[in-house]
Write an enzyme that holds these catalytic residues in place. Structure first.
Site, mmCIF file in Angstrom:
data_model
loop_
_atom_site.group_PDB
_atom_site.id
_atom_site.type_symbol
_atom_site.label_atom_id
_atom_site.label_comp_id
_atom_site.label_asym_id
_atom_site.label_seq_id
_atom_site.Cartn_x
_atom_site.Cartn_y
_atom_site.Cartn_z
ATOM 1 N N ASN A 156 1.852 -18.044 -23.370
ATOM 2 C CA ASN A 156 2.631 -18.358 -24.662
ATOM 3 C C ASN A 156 4.213 -17.971 -24.622
ATOM 4 O O ASN A 156 4.593 -17.440 -25.330
ATOM 5 C CB ASN A 156 1.992 -17.237 -25.878
ATOM 6 N N HIS A 159 7.010 -12.732 -23.298
ATOM 7 C CA HIS A 159 6.751 -11.242 -23.953
ATOM 8 C C HIS A 159 7.667 -10.511 -24.638
ATOM 9 O O HIS A 159 8.832 -10.823 -24.295
ATOM 10 C CB HIS A 159 6.150 -10.344 -22.551
ATOM 11 N N GLU A 170 8.997 0.344 -22.231
ATOM 12 C CA GLU A 170 9.171 -0.860 -21.376
ATOM 13 C C GLU A 170 10.353 -1.023 -20.850
ATOM 14 O O GLU A 170 10.385 -1.438 -19.542
ATOM 15 C CB GLU A 170 8.753 -2.246 -21.964
#
Ligand code: GDP
Ligand code: MG
Length: 192
Positions: A156, A159, A170
């Site tokens: 996809n 992220h 993150e």
């Protein structure tokens, strides 16, 4: 004011969509404050998708299991289990393979509601269900059917941190404090 991480996954990079994707965030008024291209090591990938986030993997396992049922695929036959957590752990391994399979382009964007805004521009996790006009809706048709049947992660393209808490975890995994720039965009006066 929020900061959020995006990572253009290997399929986005090899399809030459990096510029197109970054442009969409920039045009929405989000400020790029860090960026780099890199190969992700398995160790780095493992921190990005941490094994101990039990609720995440059980959730992904449940979603995958539902997809298998809807598609009349036999999870026990194909994956050796119908336990959601164990299936989540299997999807995690697919994800680690996917994100480490080629160069990725990582960036940090900053702006009001940056986390939610970027997620909106990316679209639904499943490209088949993501709206036209979103990155995943415009540039991918991958589906749970294709991915689960192929025993691989859903391709996809991108992220993006799912929540502010996820972003705060993150960003330091991908960028040191000196790699994150401070500057003012000219249009900040208009939308601030
Ligand atoms: P995201 O935040 O929209 O990327 O979605 P999640 O955090 O729920 O899942 C992380 C990644 O796992 C997704 O971007 C997909 O690449 C992959 N993924 C999620 N759900 C499934 C699934 O049901 N099957 C497979 N094969 N991959 C999945
Ligand atoms: Mg996520």
């Amino acid at each position: 004011m929020e900061q959020t991480l995006i990572v253009i996954k290997p399929d986005g990079v090899v399809r030459g969509l990096t510029g197109e994707i970054i442009t969409r965030f920039e045009k929405a008024g989000l400020k790029m404050v860090a960026a780099k291209m890199l190969m992700v090591t398995k160790e780095h990938a493992s921190k990005h998708y941490p094994a101990d986030r039990e609720e995440l993997w059980t959730g992904i396992g449940n979603k995958t299991l539902d997809n298998y049922k809807a598609l009349e695929l036999d999870a026990i036959k194909l994956l050796g289990t119908d336990d959601p957590k164990k299936i989540g752990d299997i999807v995690r391994v697919w994800l680690l393979d996917y994100i480490a399979s080629g160069p990725v382009y990582a960036a940090v964007f900053e702006g009001p509601h940056a986390v939610e805004l970027i997620r909106k521009i990316c679209g639904h996790t499943l490209p088949l269900l993501s709206a036209p006009g979103t990155i995943r809706g415009d540039y991918s048709f991958d589906s749970a059917y294709l991915a689960n049947k192929g025993q691989r992660a859903i391709k996809n393209l991108i992220h993006a941190s799912g929540t502010l808490e996820e972003a705060k975890y993150e960003i330091p995994l991908w960028f040191g404090p000196k790699e994150i720039q401070k500057y003012k965009r000219t249009d900040e006066n208009i939308m601030a």
